[in-house]
Design a protein around this motif. Structure first.
Motif, short mmCIF file in Angstrom:
data_model
loop_
_atom_site.label_atom_id
_atom_site.label_comp_id
_atom_site.label_asym_id
_atom_site.label_seq_id
_atom_site.Cartn_x
_atom_site.Cartn_y
_atom_site.Cartn_z
N ALA B 328 0.83 -1.20 0.00
CA ALA B 328 0.00 0.00 0.00
C ALA B 328 0.87 1.26 0.00
O ALA B 328 0.48 2.28 -0.55
CB ALA B 328 -0.93 0.00 1.21
N VAL B 329 2.02 1.16 0.65
CA VAL B 329 2.94 2.31 0.65
C VAL B 329 3.98 2.08 -0.44
O VAL B 329 4.98 1.40 -0.23
CB VAL B 329 3.61 2.48 2.02
N GLY B 355 1.70 6.54 3.05
CA GLY B 355 2.96 6.52 3.79
C GLY B 355 2.73 6.04 5.20
O GLY B 355 1.67 5.50 5.52
N ILE B 356 3.72 6.25 6.04
CA ILE B 356 3.65 5.71 7.40
C ILE B 356 3.94 6.84 8.39
O ILE B 356 5.08 7.29 8.53
CB ILE B 356 4.65 4.54 7.57
N GLY B 361 3.45 0.57 12.49
CA GLY B 361 3.30 0.35 11.05
C GLY B 361 4.57 0.40 10.24
O GLY B 361 4.53 0.18 9.03
N GLY B 362 5.70 0.73 10.87
CA GLY B 362 6.94 0.81 10.11
C GLY B 362 7.61 -0.56 9.97
O GLY B 362 7.33 -1.48 10.74
N SER B 363 8.48 -0.69 8.99
CA SER B 363 9.28 -1.91 8.84
C SER B 363 10.69 -1.49 8.43
O SER B 363 10.94 -0.31 8.18
CB SER B 363 8.67 -2.80 7.75
N ASP B 364 11.61 -2.45 8.34
CA ASP B 364 12.97 -2.10 7.94
C ASP B 364 12.98 -1.49 6.55
O ASP B 364 13.66 -0.49 6.29
CB ASP B 364 13.87 -3.35 7.94
N GLU B 365 12.19 -2.08 5.68
CA GLU B 365 12.18 -1.62 4.29
C GLU B 365 11.43 -0.29 4.17
O GLU B 365 11.82 0.59 3.40
CB GLU B 365 11.51 -2.69 3.43
#
Lengths: 417, 417
Positions: B328-329, B355-356, B361-365
């Motif tokens: 989605a992002v 976006g985040i 909701g964040g990830s490494d990528e």
């Protein structure tokens, strides 16, 4: 013990910034049972700052000071403090280490100018800064214990909470009183009416004082209690809380200082329900508020901002005849918008606003301030029409959004609407 | 001539309200060429207020005072002023008439308590209040001319502009200097970088001083000039403006203090173009800002807040494969959202954010702070991806919305993106 607040800096002096640090500190101190007597502010001027420090030193027991601890030539608070206290201005080895460590952790060389931040009045109790480069310090000038902190809000707040407040509470010693504050967030009751309903609280509960705070569009009712017997204080407060809730009933939407959108979000989550919104006059404000709450993606499915009639029809299925017969601002349109957005998103609830936030767009029949709200639930579609009087477009948008959210809150709580 | 600002009231003293009146007054006074030396605040305490009035009376040329002119027992400023000035506190017949007229115009009986508002220090120059019940007044205490105004911001601002400022300018007389302030609203350039680029302005244009004001997410660059030769001042300022614009270029989005949304709205209107918006991470903030501008219904066709993937697909036609392959992002999703909302509304431009904003909701990528923007125009669909670092969800939402609006502004101005 009495406390003063002193803010330094040209940004505050010239009005480029409102002094939100002073407001935050005053709130924290009062809640901790420290009476704030006076605030003041002067610019980045070493003589002026020194003068004020001496004045405060002559009358207060303690004082918190913010600003002017940075690395630039404008930053003169530490120098002024040393002069006011009649002491030298010396390099503190540990302060220098913490400034160096700050840059080292960020893999950046320390600019020469930052060395200045390790200069503090001789004999001061240095308050090391874990989140910035400016150390603070505590020292006595005249009869007053001063706490100097940086002006950057998040550095100041961290230093106050971790290092200054404990020292202040220790200073209060056996003389320490306790404060209790209870906040009731209300909506839909004018400040004057709330005041009349609660005016006898101090008679019913001696020692409890009522405060009303307009936080447009909500009104906060506050109870303040202060005393040395903590057990008695807490009991009085509990009873007074119950007394207030009996009177204000469901006009109170939070007793924990939450926002209306957080309250509505929690209700949706607890019921496993979700929401879609169709906004005309509120222009996205309901969606913005709902999504300001972290985790709102769990229950907020869709927001639409449908200014144009075309969008109302094509997107939400509002009928052309409804718009022609009743107008875009009507109960009928609000109801069809709510129903349409609920279906479109497949949500449990659909909430819609259409109205006139001004300054233009009003008519005799539908003046600025007219608001129609539609609420579609699994059971039914209901609509309401209101006429409000405020002064600005921003006030109307804010009040309209709050009114719609409050109706949804009442629906979710099973309060008859 | 030097001026001080004095705010009275327990709401300010205890931190329930930040003192925005003081900031507004300081800004107005400085712009009018009056140097503000000091602000202060005490609570609703007649002895404290009297003490501060005497202090200021001993050192300042003029002072503006706000608050404590209401009808309740808390409102003690007029009484304190009379005491500090050593004069009686008397009923002013015309002040009483204006209070009565205020209620008559609203077809409401005047409460007895409001009669108190017509009591002013004997000999004071009464400042009648066209928009509220509290009259203000001017009087001399010690060597200082004081202007007392109500604390309600819109009443205070009206009274200051219409009645107080003219009197202050008259007091300045031949000693009066002129001030010029020019504000450049910029976005996309860090405060420190702007400062470095413009640091030599005072060498190039003697007498002109540079100020930088962070108004997150914009940075305001200000030029201040002050002097007695108005013609020279204006010429210097015009040349310095050009110099600044040459350096900052299209990072400047307004030289008239407009908001980004007003600038974008004017560009859309002047091109006869319209806009539809699809927001995920900004949660409706772009729509809210765009519709804060009066008359925005002329060009703002549709806003959508599409948190859920389902809504992105059903409403905007984002393809399931795009979501599955890129998430989605992603640039791809942002582009399809922009294209979809443009088609859905039949608008010239489609603008989309995904976006985040955190905290979750964040990830490494794709860490918190990742923002993808899509912009669909009549000619093409473009996308951008950014990674930003701030501290709160509100900051991310605000910066994300501003970034998207700034890209649209650049597109509309034909600046290469």
């Amino acid at each position: 013990m009495d406390c003063e607040i002193f803010s330094t800096g040209d940004e505050i002096r010239t009005g480029a910034l409102a002094d939100t640090n002073a407001a935050w500190l005053a709130g924290e101190l009062e809640e901790a049972g420290v009476r704030v007597r006076r605030h003041q502010c002067v610019g980045d001027d070493v003589e002026m700052i020194m003068g004020v420090l001496k004045e405060i030193g002559g009358r207060a027991d303690m004082a918190v000071v913010t600003g002017g601890l940075g690395p630039t030539s404008d930053d003169v608070t530490a120098e002024a403090a040393a002069k006011a206290g009649g002491v030298d201005w010396v390099l503190d080895a540990r302060a220098l280490e913490t400034v160096q460590a700050y840059f080292a952790a960020r893999k950046r060389p320390m600019p020469e100018s930052n060395q200045k931040q390790a200069l503090v009045p001789k004999g001061a109790d240095v308050l090391y800064n874990p989140v910035g480069t400016a150390p603070g310090f505590a020292m006595t000038i005249g009869k007053c214990r001063f706490f100097f902190m940086p002006g950057v809000p998040f550095e100041m707040k961290r230093m106050f909470t971790d290092q200054v407040l404990p020292r202040i509470l220790e200073l209060q010693g056996p003389d320490r009183g306790f404060n209790r504050v209870k906040t009731f967030s209300t909506f839909g009751i004018p400040e004057a009416v709330a005041g009349e309903m609660l005016v006898t609280v101090s008679q019913e509960f001696p020692g409890i004082i009522l405060g009303l705070r307009a936080r447009f569009p909500e009104i906060q009712v506050k109870l303040y209690a202060r005393g040395k017997n903590l057990e008695f204080l807490d009991r009085q407060m509990r009873e007074a809380e119950k007394w207030v809730l009996d009177r204000l009933g469901n006009k109170v939407f939070s007793v924990k200082g939450e926002s209306m959108e957080a309250v509505v979000g929690n209700l949706l989550r607890s019921k496993g329900a979700d929401l879609a919104v169709a906004e005309s006059c509120t222009g996205g404000l309901i969606s913005t508020r709902m999504t300001d709450v972290a985790g709102s993606s769990d229950y907020f499915l869709l927001g639409t901002v449908v200014y144009a009639n075309d969008a109302k029809m094509k997107l939400l299925g509002v009928r052309a005849e409804t718009l022609a017969d009743h107008g875009a601002v009507s109960d009928e349109t609000a109801g069809e918008m709510a129903d349409g957005v609920r279906r479109l998103a497949g949500a449990a609830y659909g909430l819609a606003t259409t109205g006139i936030a001004g300054p233009g767009g009003g008519s005799d029949e539908k003046p600025v301030g007219t608001l129609c709200i539609g609420l579609a639930s699994p059971q039914q579609i209901r609509t309401w029409r209101f006429l409000m009087t405020f002064t600005t477009r921003a006030m109307y948008k804010s009040m309209f959004a709050m009114k719609a959210l409050d109706l949804l809150r009442r629906e979710l709580m099973g309060i008859s609407l």
